[in-house]
Design a protein around this motif. Structure first.
Motif, PDB file in Angstrom:
ATOM      1  N   ALA A 575     -33.386 -29.081 -51.654  1.00  0.00           N
ATOM      2  CA  ALA A 575     -34.325 -29.125 -52.887  1.00  0.00           C
ATOM      3  C   ALA A 575     -33.596 -29.298 -54.219  1.00  0.00           C
ATOM      4  O   ALA A 575     -33.908 -30.039 -55.039  1.00  0.00           O
ATOM      5  CB  ALA A 575     -35.390 -28.131 -52.810  1.00  0.00           C
ATOM      6  N   GLU A 576     -32.544 -28.500 -54.442  1.00  0.00           N
ATOM      7  CA  GLU A 576     -31.994 -28.362 -55.576  1.00  0.00           C
ATOM      8  C   GLU A 576     -31.050 -29.793 -55.811  1.00  0.00           C
ATOM      9  O   GLU A 576     -31.210 -30.317 -56.993  1.00  0.00           O
ATOM     10  CB  GLU A 576     -30.725 -27.313 -55.514  1.00  0.00           C
ATOM     11  N   GLU A 577     -30.544 -30.337 -54.775  1.00  0.00           N
ATOM     12  CA  GLU A 577     -29.959 -31.653 -54.950  1.00  0.00           C
ATOM     13  C   GLU A 577     -31.051 -32.880 -55.304  1.00  0.00           C
ATOM     14  O   GLU A 577     -30.788 -33.693 -56.232  1.00  0.00           O
ATOM     15  CB  GLU A 577     -29.284 -32.212 -53.656  1.00  0.00           C
ATOM     16  N   VAL A 578     -32.106 -32.703 -54.678  1.00  0.00           N
ATOM     17  CA  VAL A 578     -33.297 -33.720 -55.094  1.00  0.00           C
ATOM     18  C   VAL A 578     -33.823 -33.318 -56.356  1.00  0.00           C
ATOM     19  O   VAL A 578     -34.157 -34.351 -57.344  1.00  0.00           O
ATOM     20  CB  VAL A 578     -34.570 -33.504 -54.109  1.00  0.00           C
ATOM     21  N   ARG A 579     -33.669 -31.991 -56.869  1.00  0.00           N
ATOM     22  CA  ARG A 579     -34.246 -31.908 -58.405  1.00  0.00           C
ATOM     23  C   ARG A 579     -33.207 -32.620 -59.285  1.00  0.00           C
ATOM     24  O   ARG A 579     -33.181 -33.017 -60.219  1.00  0.00           O
ATOM     25  CB  ARG A 579     -34.167 -30.293 -58.403  1.00  0.00           C
ATOM     26  N   LEU A 580     -31.694 -32.224 -59.110  1.00  0.00           N
ATOM     27  CA  LEU A 580     -30.556 -32.769 -59.783  1.00  0.00           C
ATOM     28  C   LEU A 580     -30.959 -34.335 -60.148  1.00  0.00           C
ATOM     29  O   LEU A 580     -30.628 -34.842 -61.112  1.00  0.00           O
ATOM     30  CB  LEU A 580     -29.481 -32.421 -59.244  1.00  0.00           C
TER      31      LEU A 580
END
Length: 642
Positions: A575-580
């Motif tokens: 999720a953090e990579e998607v958010r970035l």
């Protein structure tokens, strides 16, 4: 199967620069690794990249008539070219090659525009008749082969198989089409005739475009074929008739001078094609048919079912396990397709194309069976809801059921029987609006919430469902199934399914042929009454009955499996990579989106209480597209509403 490009100067006798044509063909070299060719004269230039399939020695393009006054650049296959050749030779035409390309040239001389009615196959071509001063652009009836075109600032008309061919020209305008962005977010693809670029269009399926020397105005495309809009009585033995027609279509599409195989999934459509193709291969004494499967570990693994079909029909079967990094794939898809494309099954489709290309140059597929014979679950729901809708007064549907739909919680992660919100919503709407709700990937309210204030204003009043409603309105109002199929045949099939198969197969220089989309078979199947296709609530009933002597019963009557791995889990664990990605520079500089709304969607999905996997995939693909085109010549304008 090839890639074609061209430049046409309608009012100036200018010879197009070969360097520009080479730049265009170079951008689509993957479509034709076996050679290139060019033709240039006053007003016109053609370029061609060849993937050799038929008449390997004699089919080079662009091809001209013997007197060199008619020139052709052609992408596709004409399956009935041998029969047309006999007819043309009887009329006095003399052939120099064995290729189907030459049949188009002679056919134009003999029949003019009547040629299009006689061609049976998949095609996109450009034909220049110097004596008449006419340039004909034409596309096949179902949209299997693509053709894009644009008017450049100096009045030149540029065209090519893929957007990349036109974008290879520095003077091609690069500005986003705001309505196309809205359509992509809603549907997961940009429907014909639009593209993501404001100045570029796609020639619609079953249409042609006439450009004339001396006429500066760009005319509108004209239709030459129409699928049925009413049903007819079914023949006494529809399954047997379907088997006969499909068998003939499969055999016709096995025409090839290079190795040919077939995709084989765990579904009815590809297995049906393989059953008839394997028989034809045995009769032809060319060795067993090669078949190809990609499986994803878990409940959706298609390899065991495919292996059973392969063993039954004696194919030379190859299967591999597939895994995909969908965050990386999102950017690859944006590059491969030349515009945003939201069907994540493109990833496994590309994998099976790569497998097939190691052993064959041509492959048959089962694409089209769901659209023609009513295989999608949404068709069954639409017919059921339409039946219920007919018993409820409009006021009750709008007020009572509509209010209930709005109040009912959206429970993406709940058991299916508790997820009633979409069904209630569809029931509260009119027929076409309800059906649009079942095909929309991101609902109108959520889509609007994702957009920035400026883009909400730019798209105010644009309805992505209006085209679907208009198409359904062209059909018999008492035939809801036909109306839904008819709409999909003009939107989802050419905009999603056939774009996916064309780009993924051509990316690895593989020719892919779908016999289910033989246009005579399509017209026959579409016109069958709903009870023949959906009897007992079972989709593709007539096809299943037709194939009963040829396929295992557990395949014919088992649960349908989609050809794609789950992407929701990847987007939660990363999720953090998607958010970035979604709140990064490319998305924010575009001015299209509201950053907080994007971040909120990622968080909701990561929580496990909501399933936004499809929306996140589309947004990631769009992010990849914007990243790749941010440095284009007109980037400062390309990322603004059109």
């Amino acid at each position: 199967m090839c890639g074609i490009v061209g430049l046409f100067h309608p009012t100036v006798a200018l010879v197009p620069d070969e360097g520009r044509l080479r730049a265009m063909t170079g951008a689509i070299a993957h479509r034709g690794p076996d050679g290139d060719g060019f033709h240039a004269e006053p007003h016109l230039g053609f370029g061609h990249r060849r993937l050799s399939i038929v008449d390997l020695a004699g089919g080079a393009q662009p091809m001209t008539t013997e007197d060199r006054t008619v020139v052709l650049t052609f992408n596709g296959e004409i399956y009935n070219h041998a029969a047309l050749r006999r007819e043309l030779e009887a009329a006095g035409h003399r052939y120099r090659t064995r290729s189907d390309t030459e049949t188009i040239l002679h056919g134009w001389r003999e029949w003019g525009l009547g040629l299009l009615d006689r061609l049976k196959g998949m095609f996109a071509f450009a034909l220049w008749d110097r004596d008449r001063g006419e340039l004909l652009l034409a596309r096949d009836r179902l949209g299997e082969k693509p053709l894009h075109y644009a008017r450049l600032p100096d009045g030149t008309i540029a065209f090519g198989s893929e957007p990349a061919a036109l974008l290879a020209l520095p003077d091609m305008p690069r500005r986003l089409n705001a309505e196309a962005v809205g359509d992509f977010l809603a549907l997961g693809y940009v429907p014909d005739p639009a593209t993501i670029w404001a100045g570029m269009r796609r020639l619609p399926a079953a249409h042609f475009l006439f450009l004339r020397r001396g006429e500066a105005e760009l005319p509108e495309p004209r239709r030459y074929w129409q699928p049925p809009r009413t049903v007819v009585a079914a023949p006494d033995d529809a399954p047997a008739e379907l088997a006969r027609r499909l068998k003939a279509a499969v055999r016709a599409q096995m025409m090839s001078d290079v190795p040919l195989g077939a995709f084989l999934s765990g579904g009815v459509d590809s297995a049906s094609v393989v059953a008839f193709a394997a028989g034809a291969a045995r009769e032809g004494k060319g060795g067993p048919l090669a078949t190809f499967t990609i499986g994803f570990p878990g409940d959706g693994d298609e390899r065991p079912m495919a292996a059973a079909v392969a063993e039954r029909h004696g194919t030379l079967h190859r299967a591999e396990s597939g895994e995909a990094d969908y965050l990386t794939a999102a950017r690859d898809v944006a590059r491969l397709f030349g515009e945003p494309f939201g069907d994540h099954s493109a990833v496994p489709t590309l994998a099976v194309c790569r497998l097939a290309r190691q052993h064959a140059t041509v492959a048959l597929s089962g694409d089209g069976g769901d659209e023609v014979f009513a295989g999608y679950r949404r068709y069954r729901w639409h017919v059921l809801v339409e039946g219920a809708r007919s018993y409820l007064p409009p006021g009750v549907r709008r007020r009572v059921i509509g209010n209930l739909a709005r109040a009912y919680p959206k429970m993406d992660r709940a058991p299916r029987w508790l997820r009633a919100k979409s069904t209630l919503t569809e029931l509260s709407l009119e027929s076409a609006a309800g059906y649009y709700g079942t095909v929309a990937k991101i609902g109108d309210e959520r889509r609007r919430a994702l957009l920035s204030r400026d883009w909400r204003a730019a798209l105010d009043g644009h309805d992505p469902g209006a085209r679907i409603a208009a198409l359904m309105g062209e059909c018999d109002p008492d035939e809801p199934l036909l109306a839904a199929q008819y709409a999909d045949l003009h939107t989802y099939l050419p905009g999603d399914i056939l774009v996916k198969t064309d780009r993924t197969s051509m990316a690895v220089s593989l020719e892919l042929r779908p016999p289910m989309l033989d246009h005579d078979l399509v017209a026959w199947g579409m016109a069958l009454p709903a009870q023949v296709k959906l009897r007992g609530g079972v989709g593709k009933r007539v096809l299943r009955e037709a194939m009963a002597p040829h396929l295992p019963s557990h395949l014919l009557w088992g649960k349908k499996r989609g050809f794609a791995a789950s992407i929701g889990g990847q987007f939660r664990t990363r999720a953090e990579e998607v958010r970035l990605r979604l709140t990064g520079e490319a998305m924010l500089d575009s001015g299209v989106f509201d950053r907080d709304a994007l971040a909120r969607m990622v968080d909701e999905h990561a929580s496990g209480h909501f399933d936004h996997a499809q929306a996140l995939w589309q947004l990631l693909v769009l992010e990849g597209f914007l990243s790749q085109h941010a440095d284009a010549a007109h980037a400062s304008r390309s990322l603004q509403p059109a």
